[in-house]
Scaffold this motif. Sequence first.
Motif, PDB file in Angstrom:
ATOM      1  N   GLY B  30       0.788  -1.229   0.000  1.00  0.00           N
ATOM      2  CA  GLY B  30       0.000   0.000   0.000  1.00  0.00           C
ATOM      3  C   GLY B  30       0.820   1.280   0.000  1.00  0.00           C
ATOM      4  N   THR B  31       2.153   1.166   0.043  1.00  0.00           N
ATOM      5  CA  THR B  31       2.959   2.380   0.214  1.00  0.00           C
ATOM      6  C   THR B  31       2.920   3.294  -1.010  1.00  0.00           C
ATOM      7  N   LEU B  34      -1.863   3.609  -1.639  1.00  0.00           N
ATOM      8  CA  LEU B  34      -2.702   4.320  -0.668  1.00  0.00           C
ATOM      9  C   LEU B  34      -2.530   5.844  -0.724  1.00  0.00           C
ATOM     10  N   ILE B 103       8.883   2.486   5.348  1.00  0.00           N
ATOM     11  CA  ILE B 103       8.367   2.031   4.051  1.00  0.00           C
ATOM     12  C   ILE B 103       8.772   0.582   3.817  1.00  0.00           C
ATOM     13  N   ARG B 106       6.558  -2.169   5.121  1.00  0.00           N
ATOM     14  CA  ARG B 106       5.269  -2.408   4.460  1.00  0.00           C
ATOM     15  C   ARG B 106       5.417  -2.769   2.988  1.00  0.00           C
TER      16      ARG B 106
END
Lengths: 163, 287
Positions: B30-31, B34, B103, B106
């Motif tokens: 999702g970095t 999102l 980061i 994730r």
Amino acid sequence: MQETLETVPFSCVVNGEPVTLAVSPRATLLDALRDKLELTGSKYGCGEGECGACTVLLNGKPVNACLVLALECSGTDILTIEGLRENGNLHPLQQAFVDHGAIQCGFCSPGMIMAAYALLESNPTPTKQQIERSLEGNLCRCTGYRKIVDAVQSLADGVTSHA
Amino acid sequence: MLAYHRPTTTEEALALLPNATGTVSLYAGGTDLLPRWTRGIVPWAQTVVDLKRVHELRGVARDNGEICIGACTAMSDIESNATIREHAPVLAEAAARIACSQIRSRGTIGGNLCNASPAADTAVPLILLDATLELARLENDKVERRTVPIVEFFKGPGSTALASAEILTHIRVASRPSTWLAKWDKFGTRPSMEIAVASVGLALDLSNAKVQDVRIGYGSVAPTPLRGRAAEEVLKAKPLTEESMNQAVDAAKAEISPISDVRASESYRRQLVGVMLRRMLERARNS
């Protein structure tokens, strides 16, 4: 047409306490922490993972709470700056930031402290270079990096583990 | 977003795709996705299929002399994994240089590849390693898998060989002989949180004072991460000499097609690739 977003319930553990929340599917972890749980220590800086002001620990790893959907956190264990307090006292890492004057405006401090906390949990005796590297995702716009690194380094002989 | 799904098997994830409401997005770390949604750069997907709890997509395993990496393995796990550090250290080194620890906790290797940025930091190391990508789709309710060499996976900026209801499940790389040395470097104006202005990778087997095997790759200097076949060709089967290194640098500068953008100009990138490759070759020769 505006989408109608129904809230969705989910459960997780925040700072050692089990919580159940109902959030919009679009809510980020940071939204849930700040707006639902009123844990406003984690800051909204950039909203895109550049500044690190929203850093929290998710299952023990440092993450940007603005880059995680709240719903992704179902069943996880979250630690925020508020959870570092021990018996009403500042955590030694927080105290070190105070003692070293590592706080200017204070906006980056919660994120800095959580990123440094994650480092010290995995490596209690980091080198200066390792400390700097662990803070590479945290911006201080007062540019007080040197004192921040000093503060973390003063604890590098071993931080008391958070129970 | 109207629906958020969190399947636990690849089959379950694939079955969600054709029946989903509205636009569907496969979601890993999702970095990248999102912040694009929350900042309104692209509209929210109406259905999000979060792949992180699909068990087979996580972790690193040895499999018949190959290293098999689940697509949803986080960069921090790639960086610290003992198997990758021992058998494909160039990949661990590249993962460690992505963005920052938050980061890397994730962001996933599969997400890095499926975003298909020409600057994807794991792409060039995987080109050096001749990685193959395993893709899964449903056919008559059964999971069918195909493999694609990494150089054929990237089709353009943001575009890959993935079909619409297909998922990247694994990245496979073969173990290499100990004489095979691979290095990757990226250039930017700061050491962290940096999207590469250009990146270069070089893998060499220099045993018996001759280039037995060579792989070259470039990032951020073409519409896709690129294998440097022309530069490889001039180095093959001879000793590393001033002349062959100069020829390789010329070939490299000719086979890339950089653009000018906010991070650097086209001519600067071309020059940079030449300098980076030259330094890597010299280091390899002197080591």
